[in-house]
Structures are given as structure tokens and as C-alpha cells.
Scaffold this motif. Structure first.
Motif, PDB file in Angstrom:
ATOM      1  N   LEU A  16       0.825  -1.198   0.000  1.00 40.36           N
ATOM      2  CA  LEU A  16       0.000   0.000   0.000  1.00 40.36           C
ATOM      3  C   LEU A  16       0.863   1.253   0.000  1.00 40.36           C
ATOM      4  N   CYS A  17       1.881   1.284   0.859  1.00 35.98           N
ATOM      5  CA  CYS A  17       2.786   2.439   0.933  1.00 35.98           C
ATOM      6  C   CYS A  17       3.530   2.642  -0.382  1.00 35.98           C
ATOM      7  N   ALA A  18       3.995   1.562  -0.983  1.00 37.06           N
ATOM      8  CA  ALA A  18       4.709   1.662  -2.264  1.00 37.06           C
ATOM      9  C   ALA A  18       3.776   2.184  -3.345  1.00 37.06           C
ATOM     10  N   GLY A  19       2.544   1.715  -3.340  1.00 36.20           N
ATOM     11  CA  GLY A  19       1.566   2.169  -4.329  1.00 36.20           C
ATOM     12  C   GLY A  19       1.253   3.644  -4.177  1.00 36.20           C
ATOM     13  N   LEU A  20       1.098   4.105  -2.948  1.00 36.05           N
ATOM     14  CA  LEU A  20       0.839   5.518  -2.709  1.00 36.05           C
ATOM     15  C   LEU A  20       2.027   6.368  -3.121  1.00 36.05           C
ATOM     16  N   ALA A  21       3.232   5.910  -2.843  1.00 37.16           N
ATOM     17  CA  ALA A  21       4.429   6.651  -3.245  1.00 37.16           C
ATOM     18  C   ALA A  21       4.510   6.747  -4.759  1.00 37.16           C
ATOM     19  N   PHE A  22       4.196   5.646  -5.468  1.00 39.32           N
ATOM     20  CA  PHE A  22       4.215   5.673  -6.928  1.00 39.32           C
ATOM     21  C   PHE A  22       3.164   6.632  -7.453  1.00 39.32           C
ATOM     22  N   ALA A  23       1.969   6.596  -6.874  1.00 42.71           N
ATOM     23  CA  ALA A  23       0.888   7.477  -7.335  1.00 42.71           C
ATOM     24  C   ALA A  23       1.262   8.933  -7.126  1.00 42.71           C
ATOM     25  N   ASP A  24       1.916   9.264  -5.997  1.00 43.23           N
ATOM     26  CA  ASP A  24       2.296  10.626  -5.714  1.00 43.23           C
ATOM     27  C   ASP A  24       3.354  11.110  -6.703  1.00 43.23           C
ATOM     28  N   VAL A  25       4.345  10.267  -7.009  1.00 41.88           N
ATOM     29  CA  VAL A  25       5.370  10.632  -7.993  1.00 41.88           C
ATOM     30  C   VAL A  25       4.735  10.813  -9.362  1.00 41.88           C
ATOM     31  N   HIS A  26       3.851   9.898  -9.731  1.00 46.78           N
ATOM     32  CA  HIS A  26       3.198   9.987 -11.038  1.00 46.78           C
ATOM     33  C   HIS A  26       2.363  11.256 -11.142  1.00 46.78           C
ATOM     34  N   ALA A  27       1.644  11.608 -10.075  1.00 49.02           N
ATOM     35  CA  ALA A  27       0.824  12.814 -10.090  1.00 49.02           C
ATOM     36  C   ALA A  27       1.700  14.051 -10.274  1.00 49.02           C
ATOM     37  N   GLY A  28       2.916  14.035  -9.738  1.00 48.62           N
ATOM     38  CA  GLY A  28       3.821  15.164  -9.892  1.00 48.62           C
ATOM     39  C   GLY A  28       4.286  15.353 -11.318  1.00 48.62           C
ATOM     40  N   ASP A  29       4.306  14.284 -12.112  1.00 52.62           N
ATOM     41  CA  ASP A  29       4.715  14.367 -13.507  1.00 52.62           C
ATOM     42  C   ASP A  29       3.600  14.905 -14.397  1.00 52.62           C
ATOM     43  N   THR A  30       2.367  14.748 -13.970  1.00 49.12           N
ATOM     44  CA  THR A  30       1.231  15.157 -14.777  1.00 49.12           C
ATOM     45  C   THR A  30       1.051  16.661 -14.691  1.00 49.12           C
ATOM     46  N   ALA A  31       1.170  17.324 -15.850  1.00 51.37           N
ATOM     47  CA  ALA A  31       1.001  18.771 -15.903  1.00 51.37           C
ATOM     48  C   ALA A  31      -0.453  19.138 -16.134  1.00 51.37           C
ATOM     49  N   GLY A  32      -1.167  18.307 -16.875  1.00 49.46           N
ATOM     50  CA  GLY A  32      -2.548  18.625 -17.189  1.00 49.46           C
ATOM     51  C   GLY A  32      -3.234  17.510 -17.935  1.00 49.46           C
ATOM     52  N   THR A  33      -4.415  17.831 -18.451  1.00 48.96           N
ATOM     53  CA  THR A  33      -5.258  16.852 -19.117  1.00 48.96           C
ATOM     54  C   THR A  33      -5.824  17.436 -20.404  1.00 48.96           C
ATOM     55  N   VAL A  34      -5.885  16.601 -21.445  1.00 49.61           N
ATOM     56  CA  VAL A  34      -6.495  17.008 -22.706  1.00 49.61           C
ATOM     57  C   VAL A  34      -8.005  17.059 -22.502  1.00 49.61           C
ATOM     58  N   LYS A  35      -8.606  18.198 -22.831  1.00 52.02           N
ATOM     59  CA  LYS A  35     -10.047  18.387 -22.664  1.00 52.02           C
ATOM     60  C   LYS A  35     -10.803  18.330 -23.985  1.00 52.02           C
ATOM     61  N   THR A  36     -10.156  18.778 -25.075  1.00 50.84           N
ATOM     62  CA  THR A  36     -10.791  18.722 -26.396  1.00 50.84           C
ATOM     63  C   THR A  36      -9.752  18.333 -27.442  1.00 50.84           C
ATOM     64  N   VAL A  37     -10.199  17.582 -28.448  1.00 51.33           N
ATOM     65  CA  VAL A  37      -9.329  17.196 -29.568  1.00 51.33           C
ATOM     66  C   VAL A  37     -10.152  17.255 -30.846  1.00 51.33           C
ATOM     67  N   LYS A  38      -9.569  17.869 -31.856  1.00 50.37           N
ATOM     68  CA  LYS A  38     -10.179  17.862 -33.186  1.00 50.37           C
ATOM     69  C   LYS A  38      -9.090  17.473 -34.170  1.00 50.37           C
ATOM     70  N   GLY A  39      -9.309  16.439 -34.960  1.00 47.21           N
ATOM     71  CA  GLY A  39      -8.343  16.032 -35.969  1.00 47.21           C
ATOM     72  C   GLY A  39      -7.169  15.263 -35.398  1.00 47.21           C
ATOM     73  N   ALA A  40      -6.012  15.410 -36.081  1.00 45.14           N
ATOM     74  CA  ALA A  40      -4.805  14.655 -35.727  1.00 45.14           C
ATOM     75  C   ALA A  40      -3.955  15.450 -34.741  1.00 45.14           C
ATOM     76  N   VAL A  41      -3.830  14.921 -33.518  1.00 43.23           N
ATOM     77  CA  VAL A  41      -3.017  15.554 -32.482  1.00 43.23           C
ATOM     78  C   VAL A  41      -2.191  14.458 -31.829  1.00 43.23           C
ATOM     79  N   HIS A  42      -0.899  14.722 -31.637  1.00 36.28           N
ATOM     80  CA  HIS A  42      -0.076  13.745 -30.928  1.00 36.28           C
ATOM     81  C   HIS A  42       0.877  14.441 -29.959  1.00 36.28           C
ATOM     82  N   VAL A  43       1.372  13.640 -29.024  1.00 37.95           N
ATOM     83  CA  VAL A  43       2.336  14.097 -28.029  1.00 37.95           C
ATOM     84  C   VAL A  43       3.630  13.350 -28.263  1.00 37.95           C
ATOM     85  N   GLU A  44       4.730  14.083 -28.251  1.00 32.60           N
ATOM     86  CA  GLU A  44       6.052  13.476 -28.326  1.00 32.60           C
ATOM     87  C   GLU A  44       6.646  13.501 -26.928  1.00 32.60           C
ATOM     88  N   ARG A  45       6.980  12.295 -26.429  1.00 32.54           N
ATOM     89  CA  ARG A  45       7.490  12.153 -25.070  1.00 32.54           C
ATOM     90  C   ARG A  45       8.554  11.062 -25.069  1.00 32.54           C
TER      91      ARG A  45
END
Length: 158
Positions: A16-45
Motif C-alpha cells: 500500500l505504501c509503495a503504491g501511494l508513493a508511486f501514485a504521488d510521484v506519477h501525479a507530480g509528472d502530470t502537468a494537465g489533461t487534454v479536454k478537447t481534440v479535433k483532428g490529428a493531435v499527438h504528443v512526443e514524449r
């Protein structure tokens, strides 16, 4: 028998502790969320290109690319709204945001195309922490809404 000495319970607690630590690190990497998409859009990562859909996560070092007749709307964690138009290339160079203090930084580069911005909590709390670049200029945020346009040759459109 104490529940603390139970090996199964200790293992479950550790997982449980390891999972929470992973979730917290992952949340820190997330800058935002795609709300709308029209046509061809991609992310380079990390050297890979991935198509995006509504709900896709955007990270703090992503390049967002829109095709012809395409657009994307992204809401960052501080509620900044970004809308990239057709044939746009947006590099999210850095994004950090503390939801408690509203400290952090937003540094993005519009390489080509257009970007409409509605500032969020970060710009309101610390305008000097928000910067948008183009191939020929750097813009500090002093207002809450603005549009950046960059020509196909990497020159700012007026």
C-alpha cells in the motif's frame, strides 16, 4: 498476537505504501489533461509519438503537435487553459505547481502555429513564474488572456 507482527499484514501495508508513493510521484509528472481534440493531435514524449484523446495526460516535458485542420485544448493542474490551433508545435518545457501554496513555474515554447492562453492560479499568484517563448521572443504574463501566433518559418506573426 499483535496485528503488527502478522507477516501478511506487514506485506499488505508495504505494498500500500509503495503504491501511494508511486501514485504521488506519477501525479507530480502530470502537468494537465487534454479536454478537447479535433483532428490529428499527438504528443512526443521520451522519443516516442503517441496520439491523444480527451482525458489523455500531458506531462511537464511534452511536445504537443497538431495537424492540418486540427486543434487541442489542454487544462493544466493550476487551471491554465491552453488551446493550440492547426499546424502547431508547443513544447511544454517545464511545469511545476504546488496546489497548496500556488508556487511553481510554467515555461512553454510555441515553435509554430497558434496558442490561446487563459492564465490559471500560477500566473495570478506569481506572474514572473510564467513564461511563453517563440523562436524570436519571450513573453511574460501580465494579463489573463492572450494569443500567440508563430508563422511557418518560426517567425512571430503580427
Amino acid at each position: 498476537m499483535s496485528s503488527v507482527s502478522n507477516p501478511a499484514l506487514k506485506y499488505a501495508f508495504a505494498c500500500l505504501c509503495a503504491g501511494l508513493a508511486f501514485a504521488d510521484v506519477h501525479a507530480g509528472d502530470t502537468a494537465g489533461t487534454v479536454k478537447t481534440v479535433k483532428g490529428a493531435v499527438h504528443v512526443e514524449r521520451a522519443g516516442k509519438s503517441t496520439g491523444v484523446a480527451v482525458g489523455s495526460e500531458i506531462q511537464g516535458r511534452d511536445r504537443i503537435v497538431t495537424g492540418a485542420d486540427s486543434s487541442v485544448g489542454i487544462t493544466l493542474r493550476d487551471n491554465t487553459q491552453l488551446s493550440a490551433g492547426a499546424n502547431s508545435v508547443l513544447d511544454l518545457n517545464k511545469f511545476a505547481f504546488d496546489t497548496t501554496t500556488h508556487d511553481g513555474a510554467l515555461d512553454a515554447t510555441v515553435r509554430r502555429g497558434s496558442l490561446a492562453v487563459i492564465s490559471g492560479k500560477l500566473a495570478k499568484a506569481n506572474p514572473d513564474a510564467v513564461r511563453f517563448n517563440t523562436p524570436t521572443s519571450t513573453l511574460g504574463v501580465r494579463g489573463t488572456e492572450f494569443i500567440i501566433e508563430v508563422g511557418d518559418n518560426g517567425e512571430d506573426a503580427r
